[in-house]
Scaffold this motif. Structure first.
Motif, mmCIF file in Angstrom:
data_model
loop_
_atom_site.group_PDB
_atom_site.id
_atom_site.type_symbol
_atom_site.label_atom_id
_atom_site.label_comp_id
_atom_site.label_asym_id
_atom_site.label_seq_id
_atom_site.Cartn_x
_atom_site.Cartn_y
_atom_site.Cartn_z
ATOM 1 N N TYR A 1 0.807 -1.215 0.000
ATOM 2 C CA TYR A 1 0.000 0.000 0.000
ATOM 3 C C TYR A 1 0.842 1.269 0.000
ATOM 4 N N VAL B 1 -3.660 5.990 2.936
ATOM 5 C CA VAL B 1 -3.367 4.734 3.622
ATOM 6 C C VAL B 1 -2.833 5.075 5.005
ATOM 7 N N GLU C 1 -1.684 3.387 8.836
ATOM 8 C CA GLU C 1 -1.445 2.246 9.716
ATOM 9 C C GLU C 1 -1.956 2.599 11.108
ATOM 10 N N TYR D 1 -4.439 -1.764 8.298
ATOM 11 C CA TYR D 1 -4.340 -0.665 7.334
ATOM 12 C C TYR D 1 -5.740 -0.116 7.097
ATOM 13 N N LYS E 1 -3.272 -6.248 9.142
ATOM 14 C CA LYS E 1 -1.895 -6.167 8.673
ATOM 15 C C LYS E 1 -1.243 -7.541 8.718
#
Length: 335
Positions: free
Chosen positions: A220, A244, A246, A276, A296
């Motif tokens: 990503y 994107v 995290e 994500y 993830k």
């Protein structure tokens, strides 16, 4: 209310086709939907079944016209099988999805009866060694869709009932043409209409029905893009990742097999795992975005416990009528 003719409206689909066309990069896609993310083409005997609860989130402000969705269930599952291609029979994925949900419309003090929407799809595509190149797909839709300009309970929605099928032609592993058959089952006769559309440009090409699956195997980054055939605009379009992030998210779903890690139970918050949060841009005149939250991958590729599964999907409705929220309830994996 009358049935309306329609060619490709996908309001309740997990993903929406986007605008613009041209060349895109050739993406690296790996089998991160497997416990061993390094399997590549060695995926014999692998499969999965996912089940989601679909809930409606109303907008903060309601006008004279509103909508409510209830009893929503979305399922998705794949198997690895021999599929027919231009070369004969090749190993590939068959991915099937189903969305069933009840809908009701409200205008001032009036309301419609509760109606049942059903959308199903099947797409066949090759393994990661062939970049998940699509071979064919079908989609069947029977849904009741809200309208923009509403003056009475009778004109607040339309019933649509249609089906389309796509067969792809390729030249040296590159998609060159889409043969599309559209059948409007809501009109008298419902005769299939067939058209051929050229597929131009370079880079990764995916059928719309495999996008969510393929997204799990990508690396990503903001601006990542790939091509698909837009059945509404009748051309090749580009899907792009708007953002994107995290982050972490609490999950609580039934994970079957030898590792039952997060069973559902009342009051159970579940595990907190890294995810994500991916926002996909929507083109044309819609001006909205769709968000997919994907587990993830573990640092150890052969112990990818959560299979990079989408744990949540947030899908806005048109005309600011609210949002559908998909939450994973059960996941069954082999390998």
């Amino acid at each position: 209310m009358k049935k309306r003719n329609l060619a490709g409206l996908l309001l309740l689909a997990p993903l929406v086709l986007l605008s613009a066309c041209g060349g895109v990069p050739e993406l690296e896609i790996t089998t991160k939907w497997n416990r061993d993310a390094t399997l590549g083409n060695n995926v014999d005997g692998t499969s999965e079944t996912l089940e989601y609860r679909v809930e409606y989130q109303a907008p903060e402000e309601k006008g004279d016209f509103s909508v409510a969705y209830t009893n929503g269930v979305y399922t998705s599952g794949y198997t690895v099988e021999s599929i027919k291609t231009e070369k004969g029979n090749e190993k590939g994925y068959i991915l099937r999805t189903s969305l069933e949900i009840d809908v009701q419309f409200f205008y001032r003090e009036q309301q419609t009866a509760v109606m049942h929407d059903v959308t199903t799809s099947e797409v066949q595509f090759l393994l990661v060694g062939d970049k998940l190149r699509p071979i064919r797909s079908t989609k069947s839709v029977h849904e009741n869709v809200p309208f923009r300009n509403v003056n009475s309970i009778k004109d607040c929605y339309g019933e649509y009932d249609y089906e389309f099928a796509i067969e792809y032609d390729s030249d040296d592993s590159t998609i060159t043409k889409a043969d599309v058959t559209f059948t409007d089952r809501s009109s008298d006769g419902g005769e299939p209409v067939k058209n051929e559309y050229p597929v131009k440009g370079k880079g990764t090409f995916l059928d719309n029905e495999e996008i969510l699956f393929a997204l799990r195997g990508m690396k990503y980054s903001e601006g990542l893009s790939f091509r698909t055939f837009n059945t509404t605009m009748k051309n090749v379009s580009t899907v792009a990742l708007r953002s994107v992030q995290e982050t972490e998210q609490a999950i609580s779903f039934k994970l079957d097999g030898e590792n039952s890690l997060v069973p559902l139970s009342e009051g159970e918050e579940g595990a907190i795992i890294p995810v994500y949060q991916i926002e996909l841009s929507l083109g044309g005149n819609i001006g909205q975005s769709r968000t997919v939250v994907i587990a993830k991958q573990n640092d150890k590729g052969s112990e990818n416990v959560y299979h990079c599964v989408p744990v949540s999907i947030y899908s806005p409705l048109l005309y600011s009528l609210g949002e559908l929220r998909f939450t994973l309830q059960r996941a069954t994996f082999t390998k």
